[in-house]
Design a protein around this motif. Structure first.
Motif, PDB file in Angstrom:
ATOM      1  N   ILE A   7       0.834  -1.200   0.000  1.00 43.29           N
ATOM      2  CA  ILE A   7       0.000   0.000   0.000  1.00 43.29           C
ATOM      3  C   ILE A   7       0.874   1.257   0.000  1.00 43.29           C
ATOM      4  CG2 ILE A   7      -1.496   1.369   1.526  1.00 43.29           C
ATOM      5  CD1 ILE A   7      -3.087  -1.156   2.055  1.00 43.29           C
ATOM      6  N   LEU A  11       0.557   4.239  -2.775  1.00 44.89           N
ATOM      7  CA  LEU A  11       0.273   5.621  -2.381  1.00 44.89           C
ATOM      8  C   LEU A  11       1.391   6.554  -2.819  1.00 44.89           C
ATOM      9  CD1 LEU A  11      -1.225   5.142   1.213  1.00 44.89           C
ATOM     10  CD2 LEU A  11      -2.455   5.565  -0.913  1.00 44.89           C
ATOM     11  N   ARG A  12       2.629   6.112  -2.617  1.00 42.39           N
ATOM     12  CA  ARG A  12       3.752   6.979  -2.984  1.00 42.39           C
ATOM     13  C   ARG A  12       3.770   7.220  -4.496  1.00 42.39           C
ATOM     14  NH1 ARG A  12       7.781   5.057   0.172  1.00 42.39           N
ATOM     15  NH2 ARG A  12       7.178   6.594   1.720  1.00 42.39           N
ATOM     16  N   VAL A  15       1.114   9.761  -5.382  1.00 45.29           N
ATOM     17  CA  VAL A  15       1.476  11.129  -4.977  1.00 45.29           C
ATOM     18  C   VAL A  15       2.516  11.714  -5.932  1.00 45.29           C
ATOM     19  CG1 VAL A  15       2.657  12.478  -3.201  1.00 45.29           C
ATOM     20  CG2 VAL A  15       0.922  10.824  -2.539  1.00 45.29           C
ATOM     21  N   LEU A  49      -4.784  11.545  -8.877  1.00 42.45           N
ATOM     22  CA  LEU A  49      -4.975  11.811  -7.447  1.00 42.45           C
ATOM     23  C   LEU A  49      -6.213  11.065  -6.916  1.00 42.45           C
ATOM     24  CD1 LEU A  49      -3.854  13.846  -5.174  1.00 42.45           C
ATOM     25  CD2 LEU A  49      -5.906  15.135  -5.685  1.00 42.45           C
ATOM     26  N   LEU A  50      -7.326  11.139  -7.668  1.00 44.68           N
ATOM     27  CA  LEU A  50      -8.563  10.496  -7.241  1.00 44.68           C
ATOM     28  C   LEU A  50      -8.464   8.970  -7.357  1.00 44.68           C
ATOM     29  CD1 LEU A  50     -11.311  12.782  -8.891  1.00 44.68           C
ATOM     30  CD2 LEU A  50     -10.536  12.806  -6.529  1.00 44.68           C
ATOM     31  N   THR A  52      -5.778   7.179  -6.820  1.00 49.37           N
ATOM     32  CA  THR A  52      -4.805   6.573  -5.891  1.00 49.37           C
ATOM     33  C   THR A  52      -5.471   5.820  -4.724  1.00 49.37           C
ATOM     34  OG1 THR A  52      -3.206   8.264  -6.509  1.00 49.37           O
ATOM     35  CG2 THR A  52      -2.763   7.051  -4.488  1.00 49.37           C
ATOM     36  N   PRO A  53      -6.416   6.448  -3.998  1.00 55.03           N
ATOM     37  CA  PRO A  53      -7.071   5.686  -2.932  1.00 55.03           C
ATOM     38  C   PRO A  53      -7.859   4.485  -3.472  1.00 55.03           C
ATOM     39  CG  PRO A  53      -7.458   8.035  -2.639  1.00 55.03           C
ATOM     40  CD  PRO A  53      -6.859   7.859  -3.998  1.00 55.03           C
ATOM     41  N   VAL A  54      -8.418   4.628  -4.681  1.00 53.61           N
ATOM     42  CA  VAL A  54      -9.158   3.511  -5.273  1.00 53.61           C
ATOM     43  C   VAL A  54      -8.201   2.346  -5.536  1.00 53.61           C
ATOM     44  CG1 VAL A  54     -10.661   2.784  -7.160  1.00 53.61           C
ATOM     45  CG2 VAL A  54     -10.771   5.138  -6.347  1.00 53.61           C
ATOM     46  N   ARG A  56      -5.476   1.746  -4.009  1.00 56.61           N
ATOM     47  CA  ARG A  56      -5.089   1.197  -2.712  1.00 56.61           C
ATOM     48  C   ARG A  56      -6.143   0.193  -2.217  1.00 56.61           C
ATOM     49  NH1 ARG A  56      -7.725   1.923   2.241  1.00 56.61           N
ATOM     50  NH2 ARG A  56      -7.381   4.123   2.657  1.00 56.61           N
ATOM     51  N   VAL A  57      -7.416   0.507  -2.447  1.00 52.46           N
ATOM     52  CA  VAL A  57      -8.494  -0.409  -2.039  1.00 52.46           C
ATOM     53  C   VAL A  57      -8.440  -1.685  -2.879  1.00 52.46           C
ATOM     54  CG1 VAL A  57     -11.006  -0.698  -1.999  1.00 52.46           C
ATOM     55  CG2 VAL A  57      -9.989   1.422  -1.162  1.00 52.46           C
ATOM     56  N   SER A  60      -5.712  -3.906  -1.745  1.00 47.14           N
ATOM     57  CA  SER A  60      -6.054  -4.546  -0.466  1.00 47.14           C
ATOM     58  C   SER A  60      -6.973  -5.739  -0.682  1.00 47.14           C
ATOM     59  CB  SER A  60      -6.751  -3.559   0.463  1.00 47.14           C
ATOM     60  OG  SER A  60      -6.033  -2.365   0.523  1.00 47.14           O
ATOM     61  N   VAL A  79     -16.236  -1.226   0.307  1.00 46.78           N
ATOM     62  CA  VAL A  79     -15.664   0.121   0.169  1.00 46.78           C
ATOM     63  C   VAL A  79     -15.480   0.466  -1.312  1.00 46.78           C
ATOM     64  CG1 VAL A  79     -13.652   1.586   0.663  1.00 46.78           C
ATOM     65  CG2 VAL A  79     -14.535   0.027   2.419  1.00 46.78           C
ATOM     66  N   LEU A  83     -17.209   3.511  -3.550  1.00 48.94           N
ATOM     67  CA  LEU A  83     -16.496   4.475  -4.402  1.00 48.94           C
ATOM     68  C   LEU A  83     -17.079   4.465  -5.816  1.00 48.94           C
ATOM     69  CD1 LEU A  83     -12.843   3.835  -3.172  1.00 48.94           C
ATOM     70  CD2 LEU A  83     -14.127   5.958  -2.934  1.00 48.94           C
TER      71      LEU A  83
END
Lengths: 97, 277
Positions: A7, A11-12, A15, A49-50, A52-54, A56-57, A60, A79, A83
């Motif tokens: 993760i 994330l890195r 970013v 940017l938007l 990236t969290p997706v 990550r999910v 996971s 989750v 999204l």
């Protein structure tokens, strides 16, 4: 722990990639104005940017499935669906309003 | 939608840098400073201000969590479980924000900013750790290395329904107001749910990216997110929070906290007055 490290990498990367798009896009904007090119680069930055969290999910979910941890695979899938619901709602609202 | 100019981009970059460094120093995130500036000072519609702020919240969450991943402070399982609640709250908040008047959102922001100031001034810190690395943390608890006690410590999660409820409310306010929502989750997790402050803060920062994305996507799809201004704000906040964390160790945070609590009360009153018109 493997998932945490994975993760961290996702994330890195998100970013660095989005910040690079933002920097390059703004420089192009300052030099050449709000052209199609600067707009495209900046839009790409926003999307990365938007996303990236997706991402990550998604990573996971993959990890929990490979560990056969079905409870957490299911929770993380919920989750992701939430999204997706937001994205779908955005598209619908965009047409209707 | 505001017209993009080089001056405006520079102003937003600078305000982002100030908000980001204050957020990092005070541990409250920068959205609570950025949104009123964009809305009240620059006169952006509330939704445009909230959309820009949410992108900075996502960027901060991603970079902070990338840095802390691997240090065992983030409780991934608890985070993923509570994200189910924050993302649902955020989705509903993003939808609601499209339907209600700006004046209502401004008043709500006024209430929340005053609440943030109060929490900042009175923040309790419960240790919540068990100095025994062999004890069973349960499904959701965890262990981490705590420098103060010089060893591994354990904590267990209590009152899970309260944590889920607080997460839902935090997610909801996050996309309604363009803030991270950590200021609501962290005190709840620490005071009621048995989670040490540092683990609660790291886990909350981790969750905030997903939470804010669920809201930001709605603003983006509605055309309320201006990419050039988001870019300037994100780069500013990244620079600010990086320097805030870097130099935070040398600064006395106590005086700053009092001063910023006063600023927040003023911002709260201004939002409230503007919303009342």
């Amino acid at each position: 722990m493997k998932l945490e490290r994975l993760i961290g990498v996702v994330l890195r990367a998100g970013v660095v990639l989005s910040s690079t798009c933002f920097t390059v896009g703004l420089v192009v904007y300052l030099l050449a104005g709000y052209t199609d090119l600067s707009r495209l680069i900046l839009q790409t930055g926003v999307i990365v940017l938007l996303a990236t969290p997706v991402a990550r999910v998604v990573v996971s979910i993959g990890q929990y499935v490979s560990e056969r941890d079905w409870t957490f695979a299911a929770l993380t899938l919920i989750v992701l669906l939430e999204l997706m619901a937001s994205a779908a709602a955005a598209l619908v609202l965009n047409r209707r309003l | 939608m505001p017209v993009v100019t080089a001056t405006l981009a520079l102003i937003i970059f600078s305000v982002g840098a100030v908000s980001g460094s204050l957020g990092a120093l005070l541990g409250i995130g920068g959205g609570v400073f950025l949104v009123p500036f964009l809305n009240l000072v620059l006169g952006f519609p509330f939704s445009v201000a909230a959309a820009i702020s949410l992108t900075t919240v996502i960027a901060t969450s991603s970079s902070v969590s990338a840095a802390s991943a691997g240090k065992q402070l983030i409780n991934m399982r608890l985070g993923m479980l509570l994200e189910v609640a924050t993302a649902a709250g955020s989705f509903l908040g993003g939808m609601t924000a499209q339907l209600i008047a700006q004046s209502v959102l401004q008043k709500l922001f006024g209430f929340v900013a005053a609440g943030v100031a109060l929490v900042m001034l009175t923040r309790l810190q419960r240790r919540n750790v068990i100095l025994d690395p062999t004890i069973d943390p349960g499904v959701l608890g965890a262990r981490y290395y705590e420098a103060e006690s010089g060893g591994m410590v354990t904590y267990r999660v209590k009152r899970l329904p309260l944590a889920i409820g607080a997460s839902f409310v935090a997610g909801n306010l996050s996309s309604l107001l363009g803030i991270g929502g950590g200021i609501i989750k962290v005190p709840a997790l620490n005071a009621w749910c048995g989670i040490p402050l540092r683990a609660a803060a790291a886990t909350s920062a981790f969750m905030i990216g997903v939470t804010a994305t669920a809201g930001a996507v709605i603003y983006y799809g509605r055309g309320q997110l201006e990419p050039a201004l988001a870019a300037a704000a994100v780069l500013g906040v990244q620079l600010g929070s990086w320097s805030g964390m870097r130099f935070g160790a040398f600064a006395s945070v106590k005086g700053l906290k009092l001063m910023m609590a006063a600023v927040l009360f003023i911002l709260s009153a201004m939002m409230f007055l503007r919303g009342g018109r």
